[in-house]
Design a protein around this motif. Sequence first.
Motif, PDB file in Angstrom:
ATOM      1  N   GLN A   1       0.798  -1.218   0.000  1.00  0.00           N
ATOM      2  CA  GLN A   1       0.000   0.000   0.000  1.00  0.00           C
ATOM      3  C   GLN A   1       0.834   1.274   0.000  1.00  0.00           C
ATOM      4  OE1 GLN A   1      -3.330   0.035  -0.350  1.00  0.00           O
ATOM      5  NE2 GLN A   1      -3.168  -2.166  -0.550  1.00  0.00           N
TER       6      GLN A   1
ATOM      7  N   ASP B   1      -9.539   3.645   0.653  1.00  0.00           N
ATOM      8  CA  ASP B   1      -9.280   2.267   0.222  1.00  0.00           C
ATOM      9  C   ASP B   1      -8.150   1.642   1.026  1.00  0.00           C
ATOM     10  OD1 ASP B   1     -11.265   2.588  -1.643  1.00  0.00           O
ATOM     11  OD2 ASP B   1      -9.900   2.824  -3.355  1.00  0.00           O
TER      12      ASP B   1
ATOM     13  N   ALA C   1      -9.475   0.865   4.500  1.00  0.00           N
ATOM     14  CA  ALA C   1     -10.349  -0.311   4.464  1.00  0.00           C
ATOM     15  C   ALA C   1      -9.532  -1.585   4.312  1.00  0.00           C
ATOM     16  CB  ALA C   1     -11.353  -0.181   3.324  1.00  0.00           C
ATOM     17  N   GLU C   2      -8.506  -1.529   3.496  1.00  0.00           N
ATOM     18  CA  GLU C   2      -7.633  -2.688   3.295  1.00  0.00           C
ATOM     19  C   GLU C   2      -6.883  -3.023   4.574  1.00  0.00           C
ATOM     20  OE1 GLU C   2      -6.319  -5.850   1.099  1.00  0.00           O
ATOM     21  OE2 GLU C   2      -7.717  -4.332   0.421  1.00  0.00           O
TER      22      GLU C   2
ATOM     23  N   LYS D   1      -7.999  -2.676   7.560  1.00  0.00           N
ATOM     24  CA  LYS D   1      -8.936  -3.284   8.500  1.00  0.00           C
ATOM     25  C   LYS D   1      -9.288  -4.720   8.122  1.00  0.00           C
ATOM     26  CE  LYS D   1     -10.936   1.107   9.832  1.00  0.00           C
ATOM     27  NZ  LYS D   1     -12.108   1.966   9.805  1.00  0.00           N
ATOM     28  N   LYS D   2      -9.145  -5.104   6.867  1.00  0.00           N
ATOM     29  CA  LYS D   2      -9.508  -6.438   6.410  1.00  0.00           C
ATOM     30  C   LYS D   2      -8.798  -7.568   7.153  1.00  0.00           C
ATOM     31  CE  LYS D   2     -11.026  -5.980   1.659  1.00  0.00           C
ATOM     32  NZ  LYS D   2     -10.649  -6.249   0.277  1.00  0.00           N
ATOM     33  N   PRO D   3      -7.464  -7.573   7.250  1.00  0.00           N
ATOM     34  CA  PRO D   3      -6.792  -8.714   7.880  1.00  0.00           C
ATOM     35  C   PRO D   3      -7.248  -8.968   9.304  1.00  0.00           C
ATOM     36  CG  PRO D   3      -5.200  -7.381   6.734  1.00  0.00           C
ATOM     37  CD  PRO D   3      -6.516  -6.641   6.717  1.00  0.00           C
ATOM     38  N   SER D   4      -7.535  -7.935  10.085  1.00  0.00           N
ATOM     39  CA  SER D   4      -7.953  -8.142  11.460  1.00  0.00           C
ATOM     40  C   SER D   4      -9.331  -8.780  11.509  1.00  0.00           C
ATOM     41  CB  SER D   4      -7.940  -6.826  12.234  1.00  0.00           C
ATOM     42  OG  SER D   4      -8.874  -5.935  11.669  1.00  0.00           O
ATOM     43  N   ALA D   5     -10.174  -8.516  10.541  1.00  0.00           N
ATOM     44  CA  ALA D   5     -11.502  -9.110  10.519  1.00  0.00           C
ATOM     45  C   ALA D   5     -11.449 -10.562  10.074  1.00  0.00           C
ATOM     46  CB  ALA D   5     -12.404  -8.311   9.590  1.00  0.00           C
ATOM     47  N   SER D   6     -10.434 -10.947   9.294  1.00  0.00           N
ATOM     48  CA  SER D   6     -10.363 -12.312   8.789  1.00  0.00           C
ATOM     49  C   SER D   6      -9.471 -13.206   9.629  1.00  0.00           C
ATOM     50  CB  SER D   6      -9.858 -12.296   7.341  1.00  0.00           C
ATOM     51  OG  SER D   6      -8.532 -11.812   7.298  1.00  0.00           O
TER      52      SER D   6
END
Length: 134
Positions: free
Chosen positions: A56, A105, A108-109, A111-116
């Motif tokens: 990123q 973006d 948001a990207e 935050k994705k790994p912590s949710a998965s």
Amino acid sequence: MKGKIGLVVGLGAGYVLGTRAGRERYEQIKKQWLKVWNLDPVQDQVDKVKTFAKSQAAAVPGAVWNGAVKVVQSVSGSGTPGQKLDSVIATGKDAVEDVARAADDTAAEAKKPSASKPAAKNSTTGSGSAKSGS
């Protein structure tokens, strides 16, 4: 002012406690910290952060650069000074929106790994749920 006073008091207390504890205690704390830092789960997370940062790193600066290029191109176009100014303002607004979108973006990207994490954890332990089938 109140925050500055608290910071100074905190630093002073840390210094006094640190000097009382001495070098031996410092070495003990450092040794424990290195044990935790070198654990595989900690290093896995460090690697994820490094990978994300590398992927990123150019997103927002790239959007800023593209916006700057568009603004310069609109200035060098033909027309009266007033038309050029209007063009620069419009292009600048578009560039700001592009930078904001790139920043959103990237956030948001991030935050994705912590949710998965739970799904990834379940799939590695073999006890995956119906949700982790994707």
